[in-house]
Write an enzyme that holds these catalytic residues in place. Structure first.
Site, PDB file in Angstrom:
ATOM      1  CB  SER A   1       4.166   1.233  -4.174  1.00  9.75           C
ATOM      2  OG  SER A   1       5.526   1.531  -3.883  1.00  9.75           O
TER       3      SER A   1
ATOM      4  CE1 TYR B   1       6.213  -1.498  -8.548  1.00  7.72           C
ATOM      5  CE2 TYR B   1       7.140   0.271  -7.210  1.00  7.72           C
ATOM      6  CZ  TYR B   1       6.408  -0.902  -7.313  1.00  7.72           C
ATOM      7  OH  TYR B   1       5.872  -1.460  -6.184  1.00  7.72           O
TER       8      TYR B   1
END
Length: 253
Positions: free
Chosen positions: A150, A163
């Site tokens: 990501s 995250y």
């Protein structure tokens, strides 16, 4: 635009590709594109009803797909996912570690169970896939690991500390794998920006959910990521596409 059978032959042949988290978002996009391009895809995910629907849809379009219920947090389940594919197909070519969750929240919300879930899926699930596929790649003296990380691996924003940590770990693990692996094993990290997916649906913290709704206003389709993976795995054996960052044109941070 999907590839043709002749395209696949020119680019190194039909591959056996395993995809985790294959029933929604990026995972589904990868599965659909690669199957449409002529590869055999083995799709793993927890939701068996969606797996069945995905298989029916792709087979109706002439795609080659097997589906298996898979919990990436279960090391034995991941090993079976890979080993059964080798038994059925004789080999595997690509392992796509895509499964991930993103229940964002501020650290002071103390949603510890959600932190644990992100660590279990986003980090341990990736490691389980590497552990399951590596012996086969070494025996074959060929193979390709693809990790979906990501843009969160490169920067941290409020509500995303855990995250982003898991995605940095995914990046770091995959980069370490690239450096340690023998040259016949290729390694690619793909870091998407905002992509249309169900990831935000797992956010239970109201403040984080509201912020994410605005953040995700400009999103690209999952096929944008799938096209990048198609490119990476189609390269000749002596070409290793190591890292791709793919954002919407309007996404700046």
């Amino acid at each position: 635009m999907t590839g043709t059978t002749s395209d696949i032959t020119e680019q190194g042949g039909r591959k056996v590709v395993l995809v985790t988290g294959a029933t929604s978002g990026i995972g589904e996009g990868i599965t659909r594109r690669l199957a449409a391009e002529g590869h055999h895809v083995v799709a793993g995910a927890r939701r068996e009803d969606r797996l069945a629907d995905l298989a029916e849809s792709l087979r109706a379009d002439g795609g080659s797909i097997d589906v298996r219920r898979l919990d990436v947090t279960d090391r034995d389940d991941m090993a079976r996912f890979v080993d059964e594919t080798v038994t059925a197909r004789g080999h595997i070519d690509v392992m796509v570690g895509n499964a991930g969750v993103m229940p964002l929240s501020r650290l002071d919300a103390l949603l510890v169970d959600e932190w644990d879930r992100m660590v279990d899926v986003n980090i341990k699930g990736l490691l389980h896939g590497i552990a399951a596929a590596m012996p086969h790649f070494q025996r074959q003296q060929s193979g390709h690991f693809v990790t979906i990380a990501s843009v969160g691996a490169y920067s941290v924003v409020p509500t995303a500390a855990v995250y982003c940590a898991t995605k940095y770990a995914a990046w770091a693990i995959t980069e370490g794998l690239r450096q340690e692996a023998e040259p016949f094993i290729r390694v690619t990290t793909v870091s998407p920006g905002v992509v249309e997916s169900e990831l935000a649906d797992t956010i239970t913290d109201p403040g984080a959910a509201a912020a994410m709704k605005a953040y995700r206003a400009a999103a690209i389709p999952p096929d944008a990521i799938a096209r990048a993976i198609s490119y990476a795995i189609s390269q000749p054996a002596d070409v290793d596409v190591n890292e791709l960052v793919i954002r919407p044109a309007r996404q700046r941070p």
